[in-house]
Design an enzyme around this catalytic site. Sequence first.
Site, PDB file in Angstrom:
ATOM      1  N   GLY A 181     -10.352   8.454  -3.073  1.00 35.40           N
ATOM      2  CA  GLY A 181     -10.844   7.495  -3.387  1.00 35.40           C
ATOM      3  C   GLY A 181     -10.165   6.503  -2.323  1.00 35.40           C
ATOM      4  N   ASN A 182      -9.700   5.096  -1.949  1.00 35.37           N
ATOM      5  CA  ASN A 182      -8.827   4.390  -1.642  1.00 35.37           C
ATOM      6  C   ASN A 182      -8.095   3.371  -2.632  1.00 35.37           C
ATOM      7  OD1 ASN A 182     -10.032   1.537  -1.494  1.00 35.37           O
ATOM      8  ND2 ASN A 182     -11.561   3.468  -0.266  1.00 35.37           N
ATOM      9  N   ARG A 183      -6.542   2.804  -1.901  1.00 37.82           N
ATOM     10  CA  ARG A 183      -6.011   1.837  -2.706  1.00 37.82           C
ATOM     11  C   ARG A 183      -6.795   0.151  -3.206  1.00 37.82           C
ATOM     12  NH1 ARG A 183      -0.818   1.562  -0.189  1.00 37.82           N
ATOM     13  NH2 ARG A 183       0.192   0.505  -1.929  1.00 37.82           N
ATOM     14  N   SER A 184      -8.443  -0.478  -2.750  1.00 43.47           N
ATOM     15  CA  SER A 184      -8.212  -1.271  -2.530  1.00 43.47           C
ATOM     16  C   SER A 184      -8.572  -1.980  -3.894  1.00 43.47           C
ATOM     17  CB  SER A 184     -10.031  -1.469  -2.310  1.00 43.47           C
ATOM     18  OG  SER A 184     -10.610  -3.185  -2.615  1.00 43.47           O
ATOM     19  N   ALA A 234     -13.572  -1.992   0.563  1.00 45.10           N
ATOM     20  CA  ALA A 234     -13.190  -0.569   1.404  1.00 45.10           C
ATOM     21  C   ALA A 234     -13.892   0.296   1.071  1.00 45.10           C
ATOM     22  CB  ALA A 234     -11.572  -0.643   0.675  1.00 45.10           C
TER      23      ALA A 234
END
Length: 416
Positions: free
Chosen positions: A218-221, A285
């Site tokens: 995943g990512n931090r968005s 994102a």
Amino acid sequence: MTGNTTAEAAPRARLSVVLGVTGGIAAYKAAELLRRFTEAGHDVTVVPTREALRFVGAPTWEALSGKPVSTEVFENITDVPHVRIGQTADLVVVAPATANTLARAARGMADDLLTNVLLTARCPVVFAPAMHTEMWEHPATVANVATLRDRGAIVVAPAEGRLTGKDTGKGRLPEPEEIFELCQAVLARGGVTDLAGRQVVVSAGGTREYLDPVRFLGNRSSGLQGFAIARAAAARGAEVTLVAANSALPAPAGVKVVGVETTAQLREAVLAASASADAVVMAAAPADFRPTTTSDAKIKKSADGSAPLIELEQNPDILAELGAGRRTRGQVIVGFAAETGDATHTVAEYASAKLERKGADFLVVNDVSGGAVFGQPDNAAVLISKDRDPIEVATGTKQALAHVICDEIARRLSNP
Ligand code: CTP
């Protein structure tokens, strides 16, 4: 030359808000909306209809607003309330608005205090309808809503969910907090509905690519910026679809939210919603890579302590796909670029190359050196395009940046 835009001014501190309450079960939620306005320092006059008082009585409105309330034109007549209240208002918001009140407002009737206020108001007017799905979808209501929107009113599409009885569907009053946020956005813009009649698609949040049923890349968005754009576009009259990846943020009032998890799902939802859209904003994102295989069962640790090797493949680039199709559909396509400079290129150089590669009309460029913007309420950015000088947006709220982005979308839609 560089255009400079500072964060838009917050709504003037103490404003006169008229809260119209009509006779639906959601009338009790208007008490919470009233509290939000008074806590923000606004002066609120509640104008209920007679039927609204069958759900929530006058003492509640009087206690919470600190003022007497009236449903009738012929009370306190020396004060000429039916003219004065509307004339001096900075905003009129009717929440909940029943099908009956929408019909009376659309016809220009003046058979109680609220409809008189609506006829004399020259300020922005917001209706937040709540009713059963059948009533909302009836051609009579559809026509009344279209009439009110044509006249510049903002009619917030109801939310989907549990209705009064055991039934569920479209017709719920959006959460009071979200109606309040929308009203604040309307007040900050003086009720300009420059996106009325436009369809806007916004993506938000970060996608997840599953390794197995419990693990993902995943990512931090956080989704905050995309949600702010959806809210701003709705406050300016657009019909908004928000494709939200893995976000726990509340649905903005009047916005249709489609929840997704993976980049493939995001792509499908964005392309489907974009078919008839005037503008598409890719604030999400999407994960650039996904595992080539996803295990159906949870991957176990091996006895010898070795870790599995994960093979990745690239995800499709949704923005580039939209950019390529844009020329035939005449849409405004907006991308984001979160960049860090390095020894070979500056942030601006990377961003210009990305604008070219993705075929977007403009890119909202954030300098993310140090990870500064993720999950934060504030943002600074530069809007870059091929046909216009860069627009620098000084640090301000994500909601303020959202309005600058909407300004640029509205400008491009009106000067294709
Ligand atoms: N984007 C997209 N589809 C992807 C990846 C990104 O539509 N698979 C969109 C994002 O929503 C954003 C823009 O492309 O509007 C730029 O995202 P960014 O991650 O900065 O770009 P990348 O193409 O991933 O470029 P980089 O190589 O710099 O990571």
